[in-house]
Enzyme design. Structure first.
Site, short mmCIF file in Angstrom:
data_model
loop_
_atom_site.label_atom_id
_atom_site.label_comp_id
_atom_site.label_asym_id
_atom_site.label_seq_id
_atom_site.Cartn_x
_atom_site.Cartn_y
_atom_site.Cartn_z
N ARG A 214 26.94 32.63 31.66
CA ARG A 214 26.26 33.09 30.32
C ARG A 214 27.09 33.68 29.45
O ARG A 214 28.36 33.83 29.66
CB ARG A 214 25.11 34.31 30.84
CG ARG A 214 26.32 35.32 31.59
CD ARG A 214 25.33 36.72 31.97
NE ARG A 214 26.21 37.83 32.43
CZ ARG A 214 26.92 37.95 33.69
NH1 ARG A 214 26.50 37.26 34.53
NH2 ARG A 214 27.66 38.99 33.75
N ARG B 42 31.75 51.05 26.91
CA ARG B 42 30.28 50.92 27.01
C ARG B 42 29.82 52.16 26.78
O ARG B 42 30.06 53.04 27.68
CB ARG B 42 29.82 50.21 28.14
CG ARG B 42 30.22 48.81 28.35
CD ARG B 42 29.57 48.10 29.58
NE ARG B 42 30.06 46.69 29.74
CZ ARG B 42 29.68 45.73 30.54
NH1 ARG B 42 28.57 46.07 31.28
NH2 ARG B 42 30.34 44.81 30.67
N ILE C 88 41.54 41.94 49.19
CA ILE C 88 42.81 42.32 48.37
C ILE C 88 42.75 43.69 47.83
O ILE C 88 41.83 43.94 47.26
CB ILE C 88 42.71 41.31 46.86
CG1 ILE C 88 43.31 39.87 47.78
CG2 ILE C 88 44.02 41.50 45.94
CD1 ILE C 88 42.93 38.75 46.58
N GLU D 219 36.55 37.12 53.48
CA GLU D 219 37.53 36.79 52.59
C GLU D 219 38.68 37.94 53.22
O GLU D 219 38.32 39.10 53.67
CB GLU D 219 37.41 36.92 51.05
CG GLU D 219 36.82 35.86 50.54
CD GLU D 219 36.60 36.09 49.24
OE1 GLU D 219 36.75 37.19 48.54
OE2 GLU D 219 36.11 35.00 48.42
N LYS D 220 40.10 37.61 52.95
CA LYS D 220 40.92 38.64 53.19
C LYS D 220 40.83 39.50 51.91
O LYS D 220 40.40 39.24 50.77
CB LYS D 220 42.26 37.85 53.00
CG LYS D 220 43.61 38.91 52.63
CD LYS D 220 44.07 39.40 54.22
CE LYS D 220 45.13 40.22 54.17
NZ LYS D 220 45.31 40.83 55.43
N GLU E 62 35.99 34.33 36.48
CA GLU E 62 36.53 35.81 36.94
C GLU E 62 37.72 35.35 38.00
O GLU E 62 37.46 34.56 38.92
CB GLU E 62 35.66 36.49 37.73
CG GLU E 62 34.36 37.12 36.78
CD GLU E 62 33.29 37.95 37.72
OE1 GLU E 62 32.37 38.56 36.84
OE2 GLU E 62 33.39 38.18 38.81
C1 MV4 Z 1 37.07 41.22 46.19
C2 MV4 Z 1 37.91 42.45 46.18
C3 MV4 Z 1 39.29 42.40 46.95
N1 MV4 Z 1 39.05 41.15 47.82
N2 MV4 Z 1 37.43 40.37 46.99
C4 MV4 Z 1 33.67 43.29 43.44
C5 MV4 Z 1 32.32 42.50 42.79
C6 MV4 Z 1 32.59 41.15 43.21
N3 MV4 Z 1 32.36 40.21 42.04
C7 MV4 Z 1 33.78 40.94 43.97
N4 MV4 Z 1 34.39 42.22 44.00
C8 MV4 Z 1 35.48 42.36 44.76
N5 MV4 Z 1 36.21 41.34 45.51
C9 MV4 Z 1 38.27 40.48 47.81
N6 MV4 Z 1 38.55 39.36 48.67
C10 MV4 Z 1 37.61 43.60 45.26
C11 MV4 Z 1 36.42 43.54 44.77
C12 MV4 Z 1 35.99 44.71 43.97
C13 MV4 Z 1 36.13 44.75 42.59
C14 MV4 Z 1 36.40 43.47 41.68
C15 MV4 Z 1 36.62 43.77 40.50
C16 MV4 Z 1 36.41 44.73 39.83
C17 MV4 Z 1 36.06 45.78 40.51
C18 MV4 Z 1 36.00 45.88 41.89
C19 MV4 Z 1 35.65 47.12 42.56
C20 MV4 Z 1 35.68 47.01 44.07
C21 MV4 Z 1 35.81 45.80 44.52
#
Ligand code: MV4
Length: 449
Positions: free
Chosen positions: A292, A338, A203, A200-201, A275
């Site tokens: 859940r 938490r 972000i 993925e790109k 999410e």
């Molecule tokens: C991402 C992202 C940036 N760009 N995907 C972290 C857990 C997993 N559910 C996906 N995650 C991320 N995916 C793209 N394309 C940044 C994260 C991420 C993140 C997301 C939510 C909360 C905290 C985070 C910490 C680091 C990276």
């Protein structure tokens, strides 16, 4: 309605479910591992059955033991809580085949959202924005390099069966991408038994915002607003709040509608969470769905006045959702901290041991969900969360003020906890202004060094 339910979990969430059952007039069966014999869920339930030894694989993940306990005690339903078997489609199926109601989504719901690429495809087809990326599994470095060229760096490699950050690699150039592909594939194989990854790109500096959904067996789906879970460390959430200080009312409305579209697309039943990532420009993208009840559900309960666990039980028993979307009111602000048995001054190292002093906060606007008590021993076998402090105020500033004084009242000795960390955050200017992204915790500890 059910007359008796088994709770296939431990800790604070087991208590949370027992409390909802008691209020509904439903009898409860606790299951426990040998070291959990002195746990409160064992004491609070009407009946309790030991299902095995300390290691989760022998007890809380032991499907034959749990099903046997359910049959011996003649329960009509099982609530899995969160973690352990909560998102195990196979377990949900076994419950069904034993004529025990699984209090949660259908096995098909769980499967369709468990595959992260299939989930993205469902969201895309439902008209919900998704993060640009590869349309299928990326097998070779040639494919990866081609996608990177189209998308431009930075990009992220993710495990198809992943979630929660495992098997993830961020890349800024071709050289790194080639090695990241291999390590991500290996990590995914080791963690999930599936080496498939996608791209993925990436972000940068996003916020993690999720929407709470409820769906009943009659096709009604509503959302209960958002939770901002941006304050995390190594993919472990530490603070969650609602409403999100980053959403304007227009984006909030669109995100709620997008979440309902995702849930409707798969005929989702029971409680679930969609999410999203919110980027710095205010655009949001579907990320994944959690099938859940989540740890952070009480902030939603605080502002809506709806008991999500009771709703789960009613939905599972076939009742219609008693709330209409337009009747749901959101009052004030809620924040959850938490409380983990971890040392925030030592890289959040686990700090198990016996609690000799446990003085809990109370008063207006304070809820504490915990299974700990004076004399309780925090076991090194399970996760380190010993409780959740949830505060509710008329405004975000009031919620922060209540949170600070509640943290000041809270004494847990002699183990280390995340209480001092939360006190620091509640006094942090960026946090108080609501201006932070997923790198907040890292940056907080960087500037402290
Ligand atoms: C991402 C992202 C940036 N760009 N995907 C972290 C857990 C997993 N559910 C996906 N995650 C991320 N995916 C793209 N394309 C940044 C994260 C991420 C993140 C997301 C939510 C909360 C905290 C985070 C910490 C680091 C990276």
């Amino acid at each position: 309605m059910f007359t008796k339910i088994l709770i296939a979990n431990r800790g604070e969430v087991a208590l949370r479910i027992i409390r909802a059952c008691k209020e509904l007039g439903i009898r409860t069966v606790a299951v426990y591992s040998q070291p959990d014999i002195n746990s409160l869920h064992v004491k609070y339930a009407d009946e309790a059955i030991c299902i095995g030894s300390a290691a989760s694989a022998n007890s809380y993940l032991n499907i034959p033991s749990i099903i046997s306990a359910a049959e011996i005690t003649d329960v009509e339903a099982i609530h899995p809580g969160y973690g352990f078997l909560a998102e195990d489609a196979h377990f949900a199926e076994i419950c069904e085949s034993c004529k025990i109601t699984f209090i949660g989504p259908t096995p098909d719901n769980i499967r369709r959202m468990g595959d992260k690429m299939a989930a993205k495809d469902t969201a895309r087809k439902a008209g919900v924005p998704i993060i640009p990326g590869s349309k299928a599994v990326v097998k070779t470095k040639e494919e990866a390099l081609k996608i990177a060229k189209e998308m431009k760096y930075p990009i992220i490699v993710k495990a198809a069966s992943g979630g929660g950050g495992k098997g993830m690699r961020i890349c800024h150039n071709d050289v790194r991408l080639i090695s990241a592909l291999l390590t991500a594939q290996r990590e995914a194989e080791a963690a999930f038994g599936n080496p498939d990854v996608y791209i993925e790109k990436y972000i940068e500096r996003p916020r993690h915002i999720e929407i709470q959904i409820l769906g009943d067996k009659h096709g009604h789906i509503i959302h209960l607003g958002e939770r901002d879970c941006t304050i995390q460390r190594r993919h472990q959430k530490l603070i969650e709040e609602t409403p999100s200080p980053a959403l304007d009312s227009k984006t909030r409305k669109k995100m709620g509608e997008a979440a309902i579209k995702c849930a409707r697309a798969i005929g989702y039943v029971n409680a679930g969470t969609i999410e999203f990532l919110l980027d710095e420009d205010g655009s949001f993208y579907f990320m994944e769905m959690n099938t859940r009840i989540q740890v952070e559900h009480p902030v939603t309960e605080a502002v809506t006045g709806i008991d999500l666990v009771k709703e789960q039980i009613k939905i599972a028993s076939g009742e219609k959702i008693s709330h209409k979307q337009d009747d749901i009111e959101f009052r004030g602000n809620a924040i959850e901290c938490r409380i983990n048995a971890e040392d925030p001054d030592n890289d959040f190292m686990p700090s198990p041991g016996r609690i000799t002093a446990f003085q809990t906060p109370g008063g207006r606007g304070v809820r504490l969900d915990t299974h700990a008590y004076t004399g309780y021993e925090i076991s090194p076998y399970y996760d380190s969360m010993i409780g959740k402090l949830i505060v509710h105020g008329k405004s975000r500033n009031e919620a922060i003020a209540i949170c600070k004084r509640a943290l000041d009242e809270f004494v847990v000795e002699p183990i280390k906890t995340t209480i001092p960390f939360h006190k620091k955050v509640m006094n942090n200017t960026a946090f108080v202004r609501g201006r932070f992204s997923t790198d907040f915790v890292e940056r907080m500890f960087e500037t402290a060094k």
